[in-house]
Write an enzyme that holds these catalytic residues in place. Sequence first.
Site, PDB file in Angstrom:
ATOM      1  N   HIS A 132       0.814  -1.211   0.000  1.00  0.00           N
ATOM      2  CA  HIS A 132       0.000   0.000   0.000  1.00  0.00           C
ATOM      3  C   HIS A 132       0.849   1.263   0.000  1.00  0.00           C
ATOM      4  CE1 HIS A 132      -3.887  -2.096   1.245  1.00  0.00           C
ATOM      5  NE2 HIS A 132      -4.002  -1.626   0.034  1.00  0.00           N
ATOM      6  N   GLU A 176      -4.572  -6.899 -25.463  1.00  0.00           N
ATOM      7  CA  GLU A 176      -3.383  -7.240 -24.678  1.00  0.00           C
ATOM      8  C   GLU A 176      -3.057  -8.722 -24.776  1.00  0.00           C
ATOM      9  OE1 GLU A 176      -3.895  -6.212 -20.530  1.00  0.00           O
ATOM     10  OE2 GLU A 176      -5.995  -6.791 -20.541  1.00  0.00           O
ATOM     11  N   ASP A 227       0.970  -6.443 -21.069  1.00  0.00           N
ATOM     12  CA  ASP A 227       0.635  -7.856 -21.226  1.00  0.00           C
ATOM     13  C   ASP A 227       0.893  -8.347 -22.649  1.00  0.00           C
ATOM     14  OD1 ASP A 227      -0.103  -8.844 -18.683  1.00  0.00           O
ATOM     15  OD2 ASP A 227      -1.944  -7.663 -18.774  1.00  0.00           O
ATOM     16  N   CYS A 267      -2.550   1.983 -23.815  1.00  0.00           N
ATOM     17  CA  CYS A 267      -2.442   2.333 -22.396  1.00  0.00           C
ATOM     18  C   CYS A 267      -1.363   1.532 -21.679  1.00  0.00           C
ATOM     19  CB  CYS A 267      -3.789   2.175 -21.698  1.00  0.00           C
ATOM     20  SG  CYS A 267      -4.443   0.515 -21.805  1.00  0.00           S
TER      21      CYS A 267
HETATM   22  C1  PEP Z   1      -1.326  -3.641 -20.015  1.00  0.00           C
HETATM   23  O1  PEP Z   1      -1.354  -4.869 -19.898  1.00  0.00           O
HETATM   24  O2  PEP Z   1      -0.632  -3.050 -20.861  1.00  0.00           O
HETATM   25  C2  PEP Z   1      -2.141  -2.802 -19.119  1.00  0.00           C
HETATM   26  C3  PEP Z   1      -2.233  -1.502 -19.300  1.00  0.00           C
HETATM   27  O3  PEP Z   1      -2.770  -3.404 -18.083  1.00  0.00           O
HETATM   28  P1  PEP Z   1      -2.077  -3.761 -16.681  1.00  0.00           P
HETATM   29  O4  PEP Z   1      -0.704  -3.171 -16.702  1.00  0.00           O
HETATM   30  O5  PEP Z   1      -2.968  -3.211 -15.645  1.00  0.00           O
HETATM   31  O6  PEP Z   1      -2.064  -5.261 -16.761  1.00  0.00           O
HETATM   32 MG    MG Z   2      -2.885  -5.827 -18.676  1.00  0.00          MG
END
Ligand code: PEP
Ligand code: MG
Length: 573
Positions: free
Chosen positions: A187, A435, A459, A506
């Site tokens: 946290h 992803e 991912d 993202c």
């Molecule tokens: C990703 O997999 O690129 C993503 C943005 O999701 P997370 O990092 O939360 O798995």
């Molecule tokens: Mg992800």
Amino acid sequence: MAEIIKGKGVIEGIAVGSILLAGQNLDSFIVAYKPGKLAVEKKKAADALVAVAATLEKSIEDFKAQELNEQAGILEAHRLLVVDPGVSAKIEEEFEKVASAPVAVLNVYEENAKIFEAMDDEYFRGRAVDMRDVGKRIAKYLLGIKEPEIAGKVIVAGKEIEPSVIAGLPTDKIAGVILGAGSTTAHAVIIAKTRAIPTVVGVGDGIDQIADGDPVILDGKTGEILIRPSDEERAAYDVKIKKQEELKAHYAELKDKPAITLDGKEVELVANIGSPADADAAVKNFGATGVGLFRSEFVFMGKTDVPKEEDQFKEYKAAVEKCAEVTHGEGLCVIRTMDIGGDKPLPYIQVGVEENPFLGYRAIRISLQRKDLFLPQLKAILRAGVYGKAAIMFPMVINVQEFLAAKEFVEMAKQELAQEGQKYSDSVQVGIMVETPAAAVMAPVLAKYVDFFSIGTNDLVQYTLAVDRGNAQISYLYNHFNPAVLRLIKRTIESANKEGKWAGMCGEMASDPNAAIILMAMGIKELSMSAPSIPRVKERIRNTTFAKAKEILDKVMEMEDGDKIRDYLATLA
Ligand code: PEP
Ligand code: MG
């Protein structure tokens, strides 16, 4: 010369300050404590529980008023550990063995902490810290210990850091964080990220070399920590800090300027957030024009039970409103439905032990089987959509069927809201994260159904290259410029554009200025990243032309080696 210890830099920036060791030792206070009669001690313990619960409640309200919902959530979880009737019963029993109120309290919370510590799961083990934190808080109240007065900036350090230590200190007092443990789900780290506090984790026993009050320089990028630096070392870092400050000032000037190339091609630069407070900071401090990824699982973390639709609604609404505020209602807030499982377990959602959690029961796979969790979340997002522009995004989708099934849930959510007479937005876009390699390969088909794609490279890289994103030994293989990854990304973006849909990104790749150039040339519309990266990417885009970016992309797509692509792009920067 300073002693140097090294860990893993997880939040960038150079911090200078004196060490504040978390985990104050209470032994001397316990020895000095003179217990009264048993009945008096029992009453003192009971009163302390009530008083601490009230203090926590007050702090929770304060945090909420400042929209620091993560902190509020953590303290709410702590408050529940204080008012738990099981705990007061155990404390009562403990008085059969000990005569002192603070000792009885500490023993009971320690016993509970040990139960958590014995669990297999990292997340649960991490909660032992919360348990001890709460026990200590009550004991300190009983011992009459006040929090230390802090002069100047501190760097909070500890093998483990109790969340309340960071949550309880004013933002402008904490220059940095050093964590002995390697956990990024601690946290303390989550809070540090929200506040952009330079942080190094995983220093292990190195933490023993640091004493309270030691002057320290910390580099959140390299993971280097200089203990008791010499004047020369200090001066060398002063130069770096000065540069950091100059760059900050320069970036501040860019804040309200668009991310537009010299020949007029614009890309939307938006933020990855975990709470409405992050959205606020992203918009105010870094010029984000919206949110490309609200990791809604953070709304679910730090709680002892599933947050109710109403509570979720409040958080989503606040984030949606923030985006609408800066862009005259145009700023989109993309809310990803819970991405639980994998590296993000939750205490109240049983996933079970899995051989391969990243390939297991997670994300949309859980949502589709748990109507009780999925529907309230979708309803909350649809309701929040009334206050600006919201979008729903599903994580880990691998085929059209999953998307269509999830979309049916969206329709169901709308029907329920209509029946309940609740206001909701009927124009919320519904898209997916790309992803998994399956989604990228099938992008031409998926693009017919979705409103948008957002490429999750964190991912996508790991699944495409079969390289665990958290395994340091093979991290040299983890490269978002690998040609296999680039081909999947290009295919995804082009498939979206061909169907008149939009594609964004993202994953962490979006925050790499060198990647931004080729992504833009591929036709990406939006890049979403942790907010402090926005100015760097913006500057790169503003200093180039779209025509040049296309030339670069053509060359890159002819190259066969990901490392060479990375090096080539770096030479252009
Ligand atoms: C990703 O997999 O690129 C993503 C943005 O999701 P997370 O990092 O939360 O798995
Ligand atoms: Mg992800």
